[in-house]
Motif scaffolding. Structure first.
Motif, PDB file in Angstrom:
ATOM      1  N   ASP A  11       3.548  11.605  -2.530  1.00 40.28           N
ATOM      2  CA  ASP A  11       2.501  10.745  -2.451  1.00 40.28           C
ATOM      3  C   ASP A  11       1.190  10.953  -3.759  1.00 40.28           C
ATOM      4  O   ASP A  11       0.813  11.764  -3.559  1.00 40.28           O
ATOM      5  N   SER A  30       0.853  -1.341  -0.169  1.00 40.24           N
ATOM      6  CA  SER A  30      -0.013  -0.056  -0.035  1.00 40.24           C
ATOM      7  C   SER A  30       0.870   1.484   0.040  1.00 40.24           C
ATOM      8  O   SER A  30       2.321   1.098   0.269  1.00 40.24           O
ATOM      9  N   ALA A  31       0.106   2.224  -0.227  1.00 36.00           N
ATOM     10  CA  ALA A  31       0.850   3.535  -0.361  1.00 36.00           C
ATOM     11  C   ALA A  31       1.246   3.844   1.168  1.00 36.00           C
ATOM     12  O   ALA A  31       2.323   4.393   1.276  1.00 36.00           O
ATOM     13  N   SER A  32       0.313   3.472   2.264  1.00 35.24           N
ATOM     14  CA  SER A  32       0.831   3.656   3.586  1.00 35.24           C
ATOM     15  C   SER A  32       2.390   3.031   3.844  1.00 35.24           C
ATOM     16  O   SER A  32       3.079   3.483   4.282  1.00 35.24           O
ATOM     17  N   SER A  89      -1.366   8.512   6.730  1.00 39.76           N
ATOM     18  CA  SER A  89      -0.356   7.631   6.678  1.00 39.76           C
ATOM     19  C   SER A  89       1.125   8.297   7.044  1.00 39.76           C
ATOM     20  O   SER A  89       1.931   7.659   7.560  1.00 39.76           O
ATOM     21  N   ALA A 144      -0.920   8.680  -4.741  1.00 45.81           N
ATOM     22  CA  ALA A 144      -1.443   7.519  -4.583  1.00 45.81           C
ATOM     23  C   ALA A 144      -2.763   7.140  -5.692  1.00 45.81           C
ATOM     24  O   ALA A 144      -2.713   6.376  -6.266  1.00 45.81           O
ATOM     25  N   GLY A 178      -2.638  15.255  -5.417  1.00 46.71           N
ATOM     26  CA  GLY A 178      -3.807  14.639  -5.469  1.00 46.71           C
ATOM     27  C   GLY A 178      -4.082  14.041  -3.895  1.00 46.71           C
ATOM     28  O   GLY A 178      -3.908  13.123  -3.578  1.00 46.71           O
ATOM     29  N   HIS A 223      -3.663   0.041  -7.540  1.00 45.58           N
ATOM     30  CA  HIS A 223      -4.961  -0.496  -7.277  1.00 45.58           C
ATOM     31  C   HIS A 223      -6.038   0.372  -6.731  1.00 45.58           C
ATOM     32  O   HIS A 223      -7.043  -0.098  -6.482  1.00 45.58           O
ATOM     33  N   ASN A 256      -0.655   4.062  -6.326  1.00 47.70           N
ATOM     34  CA  ASN A 256      -1.641   2.846  -6.352  1.00 47.70           C
ATOM     35  C   ASN A 256      -1.956   2.552  -7.890  1.00 47.70           C
ATOM     36  O   ASN A 256      -2.998   3.034  -8.068  1.00 47.70           O
TER      37      ASN A 256
END
Ligand code: PLP
Length: 463
Positions: A263, A149-151, A185, A265, A236, A294, A292
């Motif tokens: 970031d 994950s981006a986190s 995050s 994401a 973003g 995702h 991401n």
């Protein structure tokens, strides 16, 4: 003795699962987008103890409809406008299935060379696809890695930034800077890394980080004897997709020797289209960048990419070599061992779904996909602006439209609740300072004009 499915039973059951999923995706827009269950409803449909005897696979499939579906939130509905998308797509699902079937652990090159080499190659493709600095490719000083994950990526780079500054200060005296609109995050990453201070800075009228505020806060912290170590820019933000001035932040970061992490994401996917790269100037002054696939790129969760401009500090921080992981290929230094690029050791073959999605749609297909969502968002924003009952609360550079009812917070919240209660759409009510607004994030794999038209009709009716 454990009873395995025979190969023929596996075939039969596998075809049944694919049929079930194909029908689901075919009919997903018929379901109420949000489930109508109370806490505990789903658990109550399950027995309190695991079955002693094996159950037939057909019973498992039956329970997909009986137990699982009533409690599913339909993120894959074309009427999904909540949060950001978490898209999937047929090639991604099939790749995930194959990845589970191969069941490889790609922690080292030697534990499955294809998993590593396909990942490296596809992330190099993505550098070109997104217009990122060529030095981030595997033949440069940098490199990319898929993480969960981006986190996770933000947490990992904050640990690297801390280690890089270890000789200067204790972690408790270190400071990380971020706008007050940044994803949570970052704050969590400071906790994970044991960094003493996370400054959430005031933003400008467009909710973007203000370089003057950054510069002054850094100066004040230095004067107080603290040690600034990193700054995070967002391309973003989560609430409104605000874009921080990456170039100006990079210049300040460079002048103070701070790690600069970006970031992107959600919005990173938009960079496939050249016209959005106006939002990412100054990447040459960035140390790390995460996005991401995702969210908006039709690669199902989980699949997050982290690039670093220089892979050495990341590997130096994350690499620990117990004897049982030593092997000839790694010892030669000729291969990439991705276990040294993040916190976990084990890793799935996630590159397969990224590879299959890019190949199935082609870069051109992905560009068309993004541009259509942005066009639909622009059109929705135009309708909002033209209607006296509503006002936009922020610019909409990508495919998120944030608006509120001019009647105020109560009217805005009531509208969001009424929209979600219809079961026909899902939106997210959100808040900045004391003001509530509605986030409409257009980006689901199957969202078309007719869906956004229907959403607008509902807004019009319920307002
Ligand atoms: N950063 C931003 C800007 C986000 O919007 C989000 C999630 O929406 C995240 C980070 C966290 O993403 P992940 O779930 O991959 O950790």
């Amino acid at each position: 003795m454990a009873q395995h499915m025979t190969p023929d039973e596996f075939r039969e059951n596998g075809y049944a699962v694919v049929d079930w999923l194909a029908s689901y995706l075919e009919n997903v827009e018929e379901y109420p987008v949000l489930p109508e269950v109370e806490p505990g409803d789903i658990a109550a449909l399950m027995p309190d103890h695991a079955p002693e005897a094996p159950e037939h696979f057909s019973d498992l499939l039956t329970d997909l409809d009986r137990v699982v579906m009533p409690g599913i939130t339909h993120w894959q509905s074309p009427n999904w406008y909540a949060y950001f998308p978490a898209n999937t797509s047929p090639p991604s699902i099939l790749a995930e299935f194959v990845s589970a079937g191969l069941g490889v652990q790609g922690m080292l090159w030697s534990t499955s060379p294809a998993a590593t080499e396909i990942e490296t190659k596809v992330l190099d493709w993505l550098v070109d696809m997104l217009g990122l600095p060529s030095g981030w490719k595997s033949d440069g000083p940098g490199g990319g890695v898929i993480q969960m994950s981006a986190s996770d990526s933000t947490h990992a780079v904050l640990v690297v930034a801390r280690e890089r500054a270890r000789y200067k200060a204790n972690a408790q005296d270190m400071v990380v800077y971020v706008s007050n609109q940044a994803h949570s995050s970052v704050e969590k990453g400071c906790t994970v890394a044991g960094i003493g201070h996370c400054r959430r800075l005031d933003v400008d009228d467009d909710f973007a980080l203000d370089p003057f505020v950054l510069e002054h806060t850094i100066d004040a912290d230095i004067a107080d004897g603290l040690t600034p170590i990193a700054v995070i820019s967002a391309i973003g933000t989560t609430a409104t997709t605000a874009v921080d001035p990456v170039e100006a932040v990079g210049t300040i970061a460079a002048s103070h020797g701070l790690w600069h992490h970006v970031d992107a994401a959600y919005a990173g996917t938009a960079m496939i289209c050249e016209e959005f790269r106006v939002y990412q100037p100054g990447l040459d002054l960035v140390d790390s960048y995460t996005f991401n696939p995702h969210k908006w790129m039709m690669v199902n969760f989980d699949c997050n990419v982290l690039w670093v401009a220089d892979r050495e500090p990341l590997i130096d921080t994350m690499s620990i070599l117990p004897p049982y992981l030593r092997n000839e290929a790694s010892d030669t230094g000729a291969v990439v061992d991705y276990r040294d690029w993040h916190v976990p050791l084990g890793r799935r073959f996630r590159a397969l779904k990224l590879w299959w999605v890019i190949r199935s749609y082609g870069v051109e297909g992905l560009r068309d996909f993004v541009r259509e969502h942005v066009r639909l968002a622009d059109e929705l924003a135009f309708r909002v602006e033209a209607d006296d009952r509503f006002e936009l609360v922020a610019p909409h550079p990508f495919a998120l439209v944030c608006f509120r009812h001019v009647g105020g917070n109560d009217a805005t919240r009531a509208l969001a609740d009424a929209l979600n209660a219809t079961g026909r759409v899902a939106v997210t009510p959100s808040q900045i300072d004391d003001e509530w607004f509605i986030r409409v994030s257009i980006g689901q794999t199957y969202t078309e004009q007719r869906h956004v038209d229907a959403l607008w009709d509902l807004v019009d009716e319920l307002a």
